[in-house]
Design a protein around this motif. Structure first.
Motif, short mmCIF file in Angstrom:
data_model
loop_
_atom_site.label_atom_id
_atom_site.label_comp_id
_atom_site.label_asym_id
_atom_site.label_seq_id
_atom_site.Cartn_x
_atom_site.Cartn_y
_atom_site.Cartn_z
N TRP A 327 0.85 -1.18 0.00
CA TRP A 327 0.00 0.00 0.00
C TRP A 327 0.89 1.23 0.00
O TRP A 327 2.01 1.21 0.49
N GLU A 328 0.37 2.34 -0.51
CA GLU A 328 1.15 3.56 -0.58
C GLU A 328 0.41 4.71 0.13
O GLU A 328 -0.75 4.99 -0.17
N TRP A 329 1.13 5.35 1.05
CA TRP A 329 0.55 6.47 1.78
C TRP A 329 0.28 7.66 0.87
O TRP A 329 1.05 7.95 -0.04
N CYS A 330 -0.79 8.35 1.15
CA CYS A 330 -1.07 9.66 0.55
C CYS A 330 -1.03 10.71 1.65
O CYS A 330 -1.01 10.39 2.84
N VAL A 357 -4.95 8.29 4.30
CA VAL A 357 -5.34 7.44 3.18
C VAL A 357 -4.16 6.61 2.71
O VAL A 357 -3.02 7.09 2.66
N ALA A 358 -4.41 5.35 2.37
CA ALA A 358 -3.44 4.50 1.68
C ALA A 358 -4.10 3.97 0.41
O ALA A 358 -5.30 3.68 0.40
N ARG A 359 -3.33 3.85 -0.65
CA ARG A 359 -3.90 3.44 -1.94
C ARG A 359 -3.06 2.35 -2.58
O ARG A 359 -1.89 2.17 -2.28
N ALA A 381 1.11 -3.95 11.52
CA ALA A 381 1.39 -5.36 11.76
C ALA A 381 1.29 -6.16 10.47
O ALA A 381 1.91 -7.22 10.33
N THR A 382 0.52 -5.65 9.49
CA THR A 382 0.43 -6.34 8.21
C THR A 382 1.76 -6.28 7.48
O THR A 382 2.07 -7.16 6.66
N GLY A 383 2.56 -5.26 7.74
CA GLY A 383 3.88 -5.17 7.14
C GLY A 383 3.89 -4.74 5.69
O GLY A 383 4.90 -4.91 5.00
N PHE A 384 2.80 -4.17 5.19
CA PHE A 384 2.75 -3.87 3.76
C PHE A 384 2.21 -2.47 3.48
O PHE A 384 1.31 -2.28 2.67
N VAL A 385 2.75 -1.48 4.16
CA VAL A 385 2.40 -0.08 3.88
C VAL A 385 3.69 0.70 3.64
O VAL A 385 4.49 0.89 4.55
N GLY A 386 3.87 1.13 2.42
CA GLY A 386 5.05 1.93 2.06
C GLY A 386 4.63 3.25 1.44
O GLY A 386 3.57 3.78 1.76
#
Length: 392
Positions: A327-330, A357-359, A381-386
């Motif tokens: 996911w990508e932060w906005c 928001v994440a997109r 904790a999901t480990g998938f937000v960049g």
């Protein structure tokens, strides 16, 4: 005639009394301005006070000197005239107001006058000092520019940008039927992507790759070695720590990087003015352009992992991984109903909120990979937000 004269005297007395009252109020406003660090406002109010009274006074001149000195210290070599003005005011005060009861104010002015002795006494020596300061500043700026150039070359090699030309597009989802692969049970996840609405975006530059561990470690001066494979994977970070990263990167490069707005993100993910209206960023086949739950070992091992950036096909603008991987932060705050009243020109999101928001979806996504999908920031904790960066 006598009565007329008496009347004029009374009127003049009333007028003078009113002026003194207004002057008192002006002085009190000047004091407040001083303690609010609004020193220019303070001096202006003191000038108005003196005009009303027709003269200065010890408390007025003392406060003026204090305010002038505060401004002077912020930029002592701005003007020789300002330096001389404070000196003259100090001299006037010390000559005229050595009065019992004013010892503390007298000491203030005395100390300020002594502190001004370290500055040049003549215009010629003042100008010489200014020239020296400017030469030193120019030398320092040139040295800093060399550092900037070196750092920019390094960052540009790892984080190339593409210019997204400005344009107008339809943001969001018209209805659930537009999503070819969505299951009926999942349609509620897209309610916040409606109504579809027209948005105009100015041109901007966006990174063609997600920010990697290698760039992250360089910015934060992390010397712990990482293997080549992990160095090219997208970094995972909270929104707040991402802001710390961006601040440091801007200091290192002298540039202005930031997160994209949600509208900028979707416009770029759709392909900007080159858009072919794909369901995902660059294709109607999500496996061509993304790492997702179907190709990232999710069902086989239950331990999905992100992949090196830039391995899948790019979208119409040459941007990679805007679908899947992480996911990508906005920059925007999240609000489920924001599309109901979003501005049509360069929307920035709600003024406040609880989460950002994440997109774009991640390696865990199935239905969440559609370009129009919105989500609120969630537990890492999901480990998938960049994130990926925009450069102004």
């Amino acid at each position: 005639m006598k009565h007329i004269l008496i009347g004029l005297i009374v009127l003049l007395g009333i007028s003078a009394s009113a002026q003194n009252t207004v002057a008192k109020f002006k002085y009190e406003d000047a004091e407040r301005a001083f303690y609010d660090n609004k020193f220019e406002d303070c001096i202006k109010l003191l000038t108005e006070t003196e005009a009303l009274l027709g003269q200065t006074a010890p408390n007025i001149l003392h406060l003026r000197i204090m305010a002038e000195h505060k401004l002077f210290k912020s930029n002592p070599y701005e003007s020789f005239e300002k330096l001389e003005q404070i000196r003259n005011h100090c001299t006037t005060y010390l000559i005229n107001y050595d009065i019992a009861g004013l010892e503390e104010k007298y000491r203030d002015v005395y100390n300020i006058q002594n502190s001004l002795n370290e500055y040049p006494q003549s215009r010629a020596s003042f100008d010489e000092k200014v020239n020296l300061i400017n030469r030193e500043a120019d030398k320092k700026a040139a040295e800093q520019e060399k550092v900037y150039v070196k750092n920019r070359m390094f960052i540009d090699s790892l984080l190339p940008m593409v210019l997204v030309e400005g344009g107008t597009f339809l943001m969001g989802l018209k209805n659930e039927k537009e999503l070819k692969w969505i299951h009926r049970s999942q349609s509620h996840l897209y309610k916040d992507a409606m109504p579809q609405h027209q948005v105009t975006i100015n041109a901007f530059k966006i990174a063609i790759l997600e920010t990697t561990n290698q760039i992250w470690n360089w910015v934060f001066d992390i010397t712990e070695s990482i293997n080549d494979e992990d160095s090219k994977k997208p970094v995972v970070a909270s929104w707040d720590v991402t802001q710390e990263f961006i601040l440091k990167l801007n200091i290192h490069t002298g540039r202005n990087y930031r997160l994209p707005t949600e509208a900028e993100w979707e416009y770029a993910a759709r392909g900007g003015n080159k858009s072919k209206n794909y369901q995902f960023s660059g294709s109607d086949n999500k496996n061509e352009v993304s790492w997702n739950d179907a190709n990232a070992s999710f069902f086989e091992t239950k331990t999905p992992k992100s992949h090196n950036v830039g391995l899948k096909a790019a979208n119409e603008l040459g941007i990679y991984d805007m679908t899947g991987n992480v996911w990508e932060w906005c920059s925007d705050w999240y609000a489920a109903d924001y599309y109901n009243n979003s501005p049509s020109n360069n929307p920035l999101g709600p003024d406040n909120g609880n989460l950002r928001v994440a997109r774009g979806g991640s390696v865990q996504c199935n239905f969440g990979c559609y370009t129009v999908n919105r989500t609120l920031g969630f537990d890492l904790a999901t480990g998938f937000v960049g994130f990926r960066l925009v450069m102004e």
